[in-house]
Design an enzyme around this catalytic site. Structure first.
Site, mmCIF file in Angstrom:
data_model
loop_
_atom_site.group_PDB
_atom_site.id
_atom_site.type_symbol
_atom_site.label_atom_id
_atom_site.label_comp_id
_atom_site.label_asym_id
_atom_site.label_seq_id
_atom_site.Cartn_x
_atom_site.Cartn_y
_atom_site.Cartn_z
ATOM 1 C CB ALA A 101 -0.966 0.004 1.183
ATOM 2 C CB ALA A 102 4.061 2.393 1.350
ATOM 3 N N PRO A 103 3.083 4.434 -1.028
ATOM 4 C CG PRO A 103 3.392 6.464 -2.126
ATOM 5 C CD PRO A 103 3.504 4.979 -2.327
ATOM 6 N N GLY A 104 0.432 5.122 -0.426
ATOM 7 C CA GLY A 104 -0.957 5.272 -0.005
ATOM 8 C C GLY A 104 -1.916 5.885 -1.002
ATOM 9 C CE LYS A 106 -2.907 1.797 -7.872
ATOM 10 N NZ LYS A 106 -1.516 2.299 -7.697
ATOM 11 C CD GLU A 124 5.174 -0.928 1.883
ATOM 12 O OE1 GLU A 124 4.308 -0.777 0.997
ATOM 13 O OE2 GLU A 124 6.266 -1.490 1.663
ATOM 14 C CG ASP A 169 -0.518 -0.831 -6.943
ATOM 15 O OD1 ASP A 169 -0.532 -1.071 -8.158
ATOM 16 O OD2 ASP A 169 -0.089 0.243 -6.464
ATOM 17 C CB CYS A 222 3.486 0.925 -12.640
ATOM 18 S SG CYS A 222 4.823 0.624 -11.521
HETATM 19 N N1 SAM Z 1 -0.254 0.946 -3.836
HETATM 20 C C1 SAM Z 1 0.720 1.974 -3.646
HETATM 21 C C2 SAM Z 1 0.107 3.309 -3.970
HETATM 22 O O1 SAM Z 1 -0.873 3.377 -4.710
HETATM 23 O O2 SAM Z 1 0.591 4.338 -3.442
HETATM 24 C C3 SAM Z 1 1.993 1.702 -4.421
HETATM 25 C C4 SAM Z 1 2.557 0.347 -4.136
HETATM 26 S S1 SAM Z 1 4.077 -0.031 -4.905
HETATM 27 C C5 SAM Z 1 3.641 -0.299 -6.543
HETATM 28 C C6 SAM Z 1 4.396 -1.644 -4.289
HETATM 29 C C7 SAM Z 1 4.641 -1.756 -2.811
HETATM 30 O O3 SAM Z 1 4.902 -3.146 -2.496
HETATM 31 C C8 SAM Z 1 5.845 -0.977 -2.311
HETATM 32 O O4 SAM Z 1 5.452 -0.112 -1.281
HETATM 33 C C9 SAM Z 1 6.796 -2.049 -1.786
HETATM 34 O O5 SAM Z 1 7.498 -1.637 -0.636
HETATM 35 C C10 SAM Z 1 5.854 -3.201 -1.468
HETATM 36 N N2 SAM Z 1 6.548 -4.529 -1.489
HETATM 37 C C11 SAM Z 1 7.835 -4.808 -1.819
HETATM 38 N N3 SAM Z 1 8.074 -6.119 -1.650
HETATM 39 C C12 SAM Z 1 6.939 -6.686 -1.222
HETATM 40 C C13 SAM Z 1 6.570 -8.021 -0.847
HETATM 41 N N4 SAM Z 1 7.444 -9.024 -0.936
HETATM 42 N N5 SAM Z 1 5.315 -8.235 -0.422
HETATM 43 C C14 SAM Z 1 4.430 -7.231 -0.361
HETATM 44 N N6 SAM Z 1 4.723 -5.954 -0.698
HETATM 45 C C15 SAM Z 1 5.952 -5.680 -1.102
#
Ligand code: SAM
Length: 442
Positions: A101-104, A106, A124, A169, A222
């Site tokens: 979810a980070a940075p948030g 969605k 996250e 995501d 993305c």
């Molecule tokens: N959904 C966010 C938004 O809309 O602001 C963006 C998310 S970004 C595409 C993917 C996220 O997955 C990152 O924050 C990352 O730290 C986290 N991530 C990395 N490895 C992961 C794992 N093994 N399991 C779950 N999440 C992970």
């Protein structure tokens, strides 16, 4: 890309050389007309998101107090398409797990969509990223989000059948971010694509039991390649057990549909590269998750006499359950109290709903996130409207040269929008803006 796009490749490559779009999603907490920095930048509607706007010029957001007050969120336009998806497919009364979810961006969109009716668990795994997620959630101000810092498997193990919707995501190879973030070009390799695709399947497999039969999985990345997108959608469909769900869209939006999901390409849509696919988990007999079945041994500590005072700070106090610890009090939706208590006991919760109060000596002081909440009763505290300069000084955690004000806690506002609290102790005013959120650059 040539295999995916054929004769469109040159247009695609040309689009990568153009400037990226700047866009925001506005929050209902501020009158639209008062968002002067956005209005001055020139606004154009993002067609697939009611609250989304392209900006003709990119303002210096850091110097707009309303940006810090959560009046809008700077979000990439393609990813706002989630708004269209949930409007079409998700009942508002849903419990949603936003797993990565980070940075948030969605999470705040989902929190706005489900409103009073639903709940978002926003997770996250990366520790350094979880605090910005929590900050953005607090600033958005709906109070309907629990921010956790756990592994995907923790959800699958402890929360079987708990969620109506799971948003993954996923962390990906970021091909769609080449224009926005040059670092993603250096990180790209065929090996990394394969590694990301395998990691995405791990994430999906581990969290899958947490989704109810009949529930919706929203999978997005993305990036453009098939391994991380269509191939993983096929993995969810065939190995986890789900059906791909149709998403309607306007043909003028330039979206490309494949056999599994929708693609946003920068030469066709005004935004960065994005992929989204929705699947419905196969229906099956199941035992619904109810927190009541699990033993809840959650105990309130702290002085309960403060609860009526904190209730008086809220417009609709019955909507909120206030949980007191020795020093801090949190509030979260009464409707989901048992579920949230269960989460608090079994998960690493960074924030549950919003912080409402903090014991200071013999008194209960409001916490900053109360000032960000839409359900906050602003008129309880004397209100001090700030000029732009004063507001920026406040957000930099600087001393406040404010005079002739009432004693005690004050609510500081800018353009009618709360920025946070200060305390007038007689000879000076203490700045109570959270130090870790302060503006650092000059
Ligand atoms: N959904 C966010 C938004 O809309 O602001 C963006 C998310 S970004 C595409 C993917 C996220 O997955 C990152 O924050 C990352 O730290 C986290 N991530 C990395 N490895 C992961 C794992 N093994 N399991 C779950 N999440 C992970």
């Amino acid at each position: 890309m040539r295999l995916l796009l054929g004769s469109e490749l040159d247009d695609f490559l040309a689009a990568l050389r153009l400037d990226r779009e700047t866009s925001v999603r506005v929050n209902t907490k501020v009158e639209f007309e008062l968002l002067s920095v956005l209005q001055d930048a020139g606004l154009e509607e993002v067609p697939w998101c009611m609250e989304g706007y392209y900006l003709r010029r990119r303002p210096q957001f850091t110097l707009d107090p309303l940006f810090h007050a959560g009046a809008y969120y700077v979000q990439e336009p393609s990813s706002m398409f989630l708004s269209e998806v949930v409007e079409q497919l998700l009942p508002q009364e849903s419990v949603v797990l936003d797993l990565c979810a980070a940075p948030g961006g969605k999470t705040t969109l989902l929190s706005e969509y489900v409103g009073d009716k639903g709940l978002i668990v926003s997770n996250e795994v990366v520790r350094q990223r979880v605090f910005i997620l929590s900050e953005n959630v607090q600033k958005w101000g709906n109070g309907n989000v629990v921010v956790t810092h756990n592994q995907p498997r923790d959800f699958g193990d402890a929360l079987e059948n708990a969620f109506d919707c799971l948003l993954v995501d996923a962390p990906c190879s970021g091909e769609g971010m080449f224009r926005k973030d040059e670092g993603s070009i250096d990180e790209w390799s065929i090996r990394n694509v394969e590694m990301c695709a395998a990691r995405q399947r791990d994430i999906l497999r581990h969290a899958w039991p947490a989704l109810k039969p009949g529930g919706l999985l929203i999978y997005s990345t993305c990036t453009y390649n098939r391994q991380e997108n269509e191939d993983n959608a096929a993995f969810i469909r065939d190995e986890l057990g789900a059906d791909i769900v149709n998403i309607d869209y306007d043909s003028e939006w330039g979206i490309k549909e494949t056999e599994a999901g929708l693609h946003f390409y920068p030469h066709l849509t005004r935004g960065e590269g994005f992929y989204i696919c929705v699947l419905r988990k196969h229906d099956a007999p199941y035992t619904p998750f109810t927190a009541k079945q699990k033993k809840s041994s959650f105990k309130q500590t702290g002085n309960k006499e403060f609860i009526p005072l904190m209730r008086s700070w809220l417009q609709t106090p019955d909507k909120w359950h206030i949980r007191l610890n020795e020093r801090f009090a949190d509030a979260y939706p009464t409707k989901y109290q048992l579920f949230i208590d269960y989460l608090s006991q079994h998960f690493t919760c960074v924030s549950t709903g919003f912080g409402i109060g903090e014991v200071r000596g013999k008194f209960m002081a409001p916490q900053h996130s109360l000032s960000m909440l839409k359900d906050f009763r602003k008129e309880v505290f004397p209100c001090v409207p700030l000029t732009l300069e004063q507001a920026i000084d406040y957000l930099r955690s600087e001393a406040l040269p404010l005079h002739n004000l009432p004693f005690g806690t004050l609510l500081l506002t800018y353009q009618d929008c709360p920025l946070g609290f200060a305390k007038n102790v007689g000879n000076h005013c203490n700045n109570l803006y959270p130090n870790e959120w302060r503006i650092r650059n000059k």
